[in-house]
Design an enzyme around this catalytic site. Structure first.
Site, PDB file in Angstrom:
ATOM      1  N   SER A   8      -6.284-104.704 -31.859  1.00 43.64           N
ATOM      2  CA  SER A   8      -6.643-102.933 -31.346  1.00 43.64           C
ATOM      3  C   SER A   8      -7.518-102.071 -31.598  1.00 43.64           C
ATOM      4  O   SER A   8      -8.856-102.526 -32.124  1.00 43.64           O
ATOM      5  CB  SER A   8      -5.190-102.563 -31.895  1.00 43.64           C
ATOM      6  OG  SER A   8      -4.838-101.307 -31.037  1.00 43.64           O
ATOM      7  N   TYR A  19      -9.901 -94.358 -24.152  1.00 46.12           N
ATOM      8  CA  TYR A  19      -9.759 -94.990 -25.499  1.00 46.12           C
ATOM      9  C   TYR A  19      -8.237 -95.314 -26.046  1.00 46.12           C
ATOM     10  O   TYR A  19      -8.099 -96.291 -25.976  1.00 46.12           O
ATOM     11  CB  TYR A  19     -11.388 -94.959 -26.427  1.00 46.12           C
ATOM     12  CG  TYR A  19     -11.555 -96.562 -27.555  1.00 46.12           C
ATOM     13  CD1 TYR A  19     -11.158 -97.563 -27.088  1.00 46.12           C
ATOM     14  CD2 TYR A  19     -11.604 -96.122 -28.933  1.00 46.12           C
ATOM     15  CE1 TYR A  19     -12.006 -98.627 -27.974  1.00 46.12           C
ATOM     16  CE2 TYR A  19     -11.365 -97.413 -30.333  1.00 46.12           C
ATOM     17  CZ  TYR A  19     -11.870 -98.099 -28.921  1.00 46.12           C
ATOM     18  OH  TYR A  19     -12.124 -99.479 -29.871  1.00 46.12           O
ATOM     19  N   LYS A  50      -6.081 -98.732 -26.055  1.00 48.34           N
ATOM     20  CA  LYS A  50      -5.066 -99.245 -27.523  1.00 48.34           C
ATOM     21  C   LYS A  50      -4.232 -99.232 -28.057  1.00 48.34           C
ATOM     22  O   LYS A  50      -3.354-100.504 -28.295  1.00 48.34           O
ATOM     23  CB  LYS A  50      -6.659 -98.721 -28.755  1.00 48.34           C
ATOM     24  CG  LYS A  50      -8.140 -99.478 -28.277  1.00 48.34           C
ATOM     25  CD  LYS A  50      -7.912-101.065 -28.563  1.00 48.34           C
ATOM     26  CE  LYS A  50      -9.733-101.512 -28.520  1.00 48.34           C
ATOM     27  NZ  LYS A  50      -9.164-103.035 -28.141  1.00 48.34           N
TER      28      LYS A  50
END
Length: 340
Positions: A184, A210, A214
């Site tokens: 991650s 993003y 993640k």
């Protein structure tokens, strides 16, 4: 003044506590992936185990692959381009033991083909390391119609995992239980998972996307732990650290300049070999045998963002959300037309 980029949770780190507290840039005293293997007596000691890595041909992927190969186990290195992969990983490859696997994680067709190819070669899988990723790119859709950061960072990995889930479960042994490791990022702070609009239709922003993807990586491993931890299959996620790799190719040059201009940021940076160390801790750390549902940074479990710190360290409260994790799991199955 304390360095805002240093985690305040190094009390459990023992051997490397001081090195993490006294950051001095890439190649400093912080451990590499091979150091972690040595510390855990994993060098050439896992010849009966099988490992699969995605995103093997660049950045920390190469160093993660090197460490996997050093265990003595059978290793499959997922790469999007076989020719480029061969060039990047030439010194690691070993016919019959360390092999390339064609895999474009952003294409669900490619993921299905790769899983089928893998299963035709191996009935065993002990550790799946989901490392491939992209960061902060302009809005784009994959051939499957998914938002690209979501597809590459999370959804392709979820599909790969599901196709290999039974093999991971059946390969687990009392002395080494199976693990799924998701790389991650501290970027998970940017957003929780947007469950009601996961492709961010009409609200796309590169850093939100993003963060969305993640955090999904973290939720996935948490849910694996919830569902299968008692059956010998564990999920761990991690932040590798600040490493200059091709991952940053879509980031605005001015932003990159700001990131690297401060002394704390320069000292915070790691080499690729050091960046792979936390991945290898999650995959092989003896302290995590039979455990999961955790987010690691600097080779140990992360704590909350330290007071006066930055979002580059620590774990966000939204990273642990049992209700959200179950909803994401069910949504992912639906998006991929999978059933349990």
């Amino acid at each position: 003044m304390a360095n805002p980029l240093i985690s305040n949770h190094h009390g459990k780190n023992g051997k490397y506590t001081q090195a993490f507290l006294e950051q001095n840039g890439p190649g400093d005293a912080r451990p590499t992936a091979l150091d972690i293997l040595k510390d855990n007596d994993r060098i050439d000691s896992m010849k009966d185990k099988v490992f699969l890595l995605t995103g093997s041909s660049g950045g920390i992927g190469i160093e993660t692959g090197r460490a996997l190969a050093a265990t003595g186990g059978k290793v499959y290195l997922g790469v999007r381009d076989l020719e480029k992969g061969k060039q990047a990983l030439e010194e690691i490859l070993e016919p019959g033991r360390v092999e390339l696997l064609e895999l474009d994680i952003g294409s669900m067709e490619s993921v299905r083909t790769a899983a089928k190819t893998f299963l035709s070669k191996s009935t065993q899988l002990n550790v799946l390391v989901n490392n491939a990723g992209i960061m902060a790119c302009s809005e784009a859709k994959t051939a499957d119609g998914f938002e690209s950061q979501l597809a590459i960072n999370y959804l392709g990995h979820f599909l790969l995992y599901k196709l290999l889930e039974q093999t991971l479960l059946s390969s687990s042994t009392p002395e080494f239980q199976s693990r799924v490791v998701n790389v991650s990022s501290a970027g998970h702070h940017m957003s929780s998972v947007v469950l009601d609009n996961i492709n961010l239709e009409g609200e796309y922003e590169e850093w939100k996307a993003y963060g969305n993807a993640k955090t999904a990586c973290i939720w996935m491993t948490n849910e694996i732990e919830h569902r299968y931890g008692s059956k010998g299959l564990h999920g761990l996620s991690l932040m590798p650290g600040g490493i200059a790799t091709g991952l940053q190719r879509h980031v605005d040059p001015e932003t990159l300049k700001q990131w690297g201009s401060s002394e704390p940021a320069q000292k915070y940076g790691k080499s690729s070999a050091q960046g792979a160390a936390t991945t290898i801790t999650a995959a092989f750390g003896k302290e995590w045998e039979g455990k999961g549902g955790v987010y690691l940074e600097d080779c140990q479990e992360a704590g909350p963002v330290p007071e006066g710190g930055t979002l580059a360290v620590g774990v966000a409260p939204h990273a642990f959300d049992p209700e959200g994790e179950k909803k994401l799991w069910d949504l992912s199955l639906k998006m991929l037309d999978l059933s349990e």
